[in-house]
Design an enzyme around this catalytic site. Sequence first.
Site, PDB file in Angstrom:
ATOM      1  CE  LYS A   1      37.360  39.884  35.440  1.00 10.26           C
ATOM      2  NZ  LYS A   1      37.007  39.690  36.842  1.00 10.26           N
ATOM      3  CG  ASN A   2      32.997  40.795  35.989  1.00  5.60           C
ATOM      4  OD1 ASN A   2      34.010  40.149  36.247  1.00  5.60           O
ATOM      5  ND2 ASN A   2      32.905  42.106  36.145  1.00  5.60           N
TER       6      ASN A   2
ATOM      7  NE  ARG B   1      35.391  40.394  45.990  1.00  6.47           N
ATOM      8  CZ  ARG B   1      34.960  40.778  47.154  1.00  6.47           C
ATOM      9  NH1 ARG B   1      35.801  40.902  48.141  1.00  6.47           N
ATOM     10  NH2 ARG B   1      33.702  41.023  47.356  1.00  6.47           N
TER      11      ARG B   1
ATOM     12  CB  CYS C   1      41.481  43.967  41.892  1.00 10.37           C
ATOM     13  SG  CYS C   1      41.902  43.455  40.246  1.00 10.37           S
TER      14      CYS C   1
ATOM     15  NE  ARG D   1      36.410  44.342  44.926  1.00  5.05           N
ATOM     16  CZ  ARG D   1      36.517  43.578  43.864  1.00  5.05           C
ATOM     17  NH1 ARG D   1      37.058  42.402  43.923  1.00  5.05           N
ATOM     18  NH2 ARG D   1      36.045  43.972  42.709  1.00  5.05           N
ATOM     19  N   PRO D   2      34.002  44.546  51.582  1.00  6.11           N
ATOM     20  CG  PRO D   2      32.479  45.861  52.761  1.00  6.11           C
ATOM     21  CD  PRO D   2      33.465  45.901  51.642  1.00  6.11           C
TER      22      PRO D   2
ATOM     23  CG  ASP E   1      28.265  44.583  54.575  1.00 10.73           C
ATOM     24  OD1 ASP E   1      29.106  44.656  53.665  1.00 10.73           O
ATOM     25  OD2 ASP E   1      27.367  45.424  54.724  1.00 10.73           O
TER      26      ASP E   1
ATOM     27  CG  ASP F   1      34.916  46.385  36.237  1.00 10.32           C
ATOM     28  OD1 ASP F   1      35.392  46.769  37.324  1.00 10.32           O
ATOM     29  OD2 ASP F   1      34.361  45.275  36.097  1.00 10.32           O
TER      30      ASP F   1
ATOM     31  CB  VAL G   1      31.439  51.460  42.225  1.00 12.97           C
ATOM     32  CG1 VAL G   1      31.181  50.002  42.609  1.00 12.97           C
ATOM     33  CG2 VAL G   1      30.349  51.970  41.292  1.00 12.97           C
TER      34      VAL G   1
ATOM     35  NE  ARG H   1      42.248  38.970  38.576  1.00  9.50           N
ATOM     36  CZ  ARG H   1      41.541  39.905  39.177  1.00  9.50           C
ATOM     37  NH1 ARG H   1      42.143  40.930  39.711  1.00  9.50           N
ATOM     38  NH2 ARG H   1      40.240  39.818  39.270  1.00  9.50           N
TER      39      ARG H   1
HETATM   40  C1  UD1 Z   1      31.764  42.932  40.620  1.00 14.81           C
HETATM   41  C2  UD1 Z   1      32.682  42.717  39.439  1.00 14.81           C
HETATM   42  C3  UD1 Z   1      33.697  43.843  39.341  1.00 14.81           C
HETATM   43  C4  UD1 Z   1      32.976  45.182  39.307  1.00 14.81           C
HETATM   44  C5  UD1 Z   1      31.986  45.309  40.464  1.00 14.81           C
HETATM   45  C6  UD1 Z   1      31.126  46.559  40.379  1.00 14.81           C
HETATM   46  C7  UD1 Z   1      32.769  40.312  39.239  1.00 14.81           C
HETATM   47  C8  UD1 Z   1      33.570  39.065  39.367  1.00 14.81           C
HETATM   48  N1  UD1 Z   1      33.370  41.440  39.610  1.00 14.81           N
HETATM   49  O1  UD1 Z   1      32.575  42.918  41.796  1.00 14.81           O
HETATM   50  O2  UD1 Z   1      34.451  43.666  38.138  1.00 14.81           O
HETATM   51  O3  UD1 Z   1      33.924  46.231  39.400  1.00 14.81           O
HETATM   52  O4  UD1 Z   1      31.096  44.181  40.474  1.00 14.81           O
HETATM   53  O5  UD1 Z   1      30.456  46.596  39.172  1.00 14.81           O
HETATM   54  O6  UD1 Z   1      31.640  40.288  38.780  1.00 14.81           O
HETATM   55  N2  UD1 Z   1      30.124  46.004  49.046  1.00 14.81           N
HETATM   56  C9  UD1 Z   1      29.882  46.061  50.392  1.00 14.81           C
HETATM   57  N3  UD1 Z   1      29.456  44.921  51.023  1.00 14.81           N
HETATM   58  C10 UD1 Z   1      29.276  43.748  50.359  1.00 14.81           C
HETATM   59  C11 UD1 Z   1      29.525  43.713  48.981  1.00 14.81           C
HETATM   60  C12 UD1 Z   1      29.962  44.856  48.341  1.00 14.81           C
HETATM   61  O7  UD1 Z   1      30.040  47.116  51.019  1.00 14.81           O
HETATM   62  O8  UD1 Z   1      28.882  42.757  51.001  1.00 14.81           O
HETATM   63  C13 UD1 Z   1      30.609  47.224  48.352  1.00 14.81           C
HETATM   64  C14 UD1 Z   1      32.003  47.048  47.774  1.00 14.81           C
HETATM   65  O9  UD1 Z   1      32.988  47.290  48.750  1.00 14.81           O
HETATM   66  C15 UD1 Z   1      32.005  48.077  46.670  1.00 14.81           C
HETATM   67  C16 UD1 Z   1      30.549  48.059  46.186  1.00 14.81           C
HETATM   68  O10 UD1 Z   1      29.794  47.472  47.222  1.00 14.81           O
HETATM   69  O11 UD1 Z   1      32.321  49.338  47.170  1.00 14.81           O
HETATM   70  C17 UD1 Z   1      30.324  47.283  44.897  1.00 14.81           C
HETATM   71  O12 UD1 Z   1      30.751  45.961  45.075  1.00 14.81           O
HETATM   72  P1  UD1 Z   1      30.114  44.726  44.314  1.00 14.81           P
HETATM   73  O13 UD1 Z   1      29.033  45.193  43.399  1.00 14.81           O
HETATM   74  O14 UD1 Z   1      29.823  43.661  45.304  1.00 14.81           O
HETATM   75  O15 UD1 Z   1      31.342  44.261  43.413  1.00 14.81           O
HETATM   76  P2  UD1 Z   1      31.876  42.784  43.207  1.00 14.81           P
HETATM   77  O16 UD1 Z   1      30.742  41.833  43.112  1.00 14.81           O
HETATM   78  O17 UD1 Z   1      32.957  42.508  44.183  1.00 14.81           O
END
Ligand code: UD1
Length: 419
Positions: A23-24, A92, A116, A121-122, A124, A304, A326, A396
């Site tokens: 999926k990812n 998302r 989820c 999940r910011p 930035d 995950d 994470v 999902r």
């Molecule tokens: C993706 C996966 C999700 C997995 C996660 C971590 C998809 C569709 N989803 O989610 O299944 O659990 O990777 O392996 O591929 N963060 C920030 N700022 C940002 C972006 C992220 O602070 O701009 C933080 C998030 O809040 C979190 C951490 O970084 O605590 C990891 O997030 P991220 O790797 O971005 O996860 P996703 O891409 O949302």
Amino acid sequence: MKEVFRITGGEALEGRVEVRGAKNAVLPMLAASLLTEEPVTVCDCPDITDVADMVEVLRALGAEVVCERGNITVKGVPRLTEIPPHLACAMRSSVFMLGALTAQCGEVRLFTPGGCRIGARPLDIHLDGLERMGAKTEYDENGVRCFADKLHGADIIMRYPSVGATENLVMAAVKAEGRTRLIGAAREPEIVSLVRLLRRMGADISGEGTPVISVTGVKELDGAVARPVPDRIVAGTVMAAVAVCGGRVELVGADPSVMGAVISPFLGAHTFLVEHGGRIVFESDGMLDATDVRTGPYPLFPTDMQAPFMACQCYAAGMSTMCETVFEDRFAHIAQLRKMGARIAVVGSTAFVDGSEGMRGARLEAADLRGGAGLAVAALGAEGESVLSGVRFIDRGYESMEKLFSSLGAKITRERVPE
Ligand code: UD1
């Protein structure tokens, strides 16, 4: 009416499971198809609601999408740059449109992304990177608008290896003027799948799977056909179920070369993974050793898999620990596991799981995708019947989970019951 899984635990699992594309990987690959007018086909897509929602987003933006036996072909450039709010809020992964649409159309408007609820999940890291490439961003209470006449290459230091931000910034950089380097990029195999697709489309990218990804912009991209990496989380969830129930399951199509951290906590005196002539067979006598696990970015143990593996820890002999590094709010399943008799104490981001108590069936409520999968695993091993609601979250990311496990001999059915 709502859908629930009715699960009677305690059956050993035997048989074969076909592991489809991750999926990812599929979600960003489908978003990347908007970077060209030519047809892009993503093969072996799982039949799950996140993929169906992404197809809806692509259609809503004006692309033609044809789904044929798991192969999804997308053609045409987007007519709109605003993700319809009902879709953006449900899913998302519409966040991937940040990179793809800013690159292709010069603008994107995204309502606050849904998905989820597992932490703040910011965005930035995504937005800082896009700004470094020349985009402007505006926020209001509904979401974010990102726009740029032209993107240019930049050296972007990522403060954390965010998976989604790495994917968005690679997509933004493929047609930008000059070279972009993502320093401190995420290394997940799903990102490697995205890059392989983009390279087949004509993009100039190197370093995927390492912390420094380099992208030199090209003027145009072509159509392409690509296959995502097999879903290591689905394969790992099946392993978790076999570990608690006992049994022997062949994971057809799984790729152990990207599953080192998923596999290693399972291996002990009672579980075996046999790789023979390309066949991966996971075997367990249903007894588990206590383990200490810490989640982290790839190649560490994936967040995950945290809930599915914690379900195993509830059955292990002695005290296990699970440290979640994470996401800051990914322990919603613990209250539900306690209803089954699990003894779990949480201190900060670490759960201490005492596997000495017997687990019994209960009324359970999934609150997110992977937490729901963990509860299903726990129920498959428990004594007696569980009724698990919140099945829509599990749908999902897992293709008909009830069919998957009942084909292995588990007692699990999907039922519609009053709300
Ligand atoms: C993706 C996966 C999700 C997995 C996660 C971590 C998809 C569709 N989803 O989610 O299944 O659990 O990777 O392996 O591929 N963060 C920030 N700022 C940002 C972006 C992220 O602070 O701009 C933080 C998030 O809040 C979190 C951490 O970084 O605590 C990891 O997030 P991220 O790797 O971005 O996860 P996703 O891409 O949302």
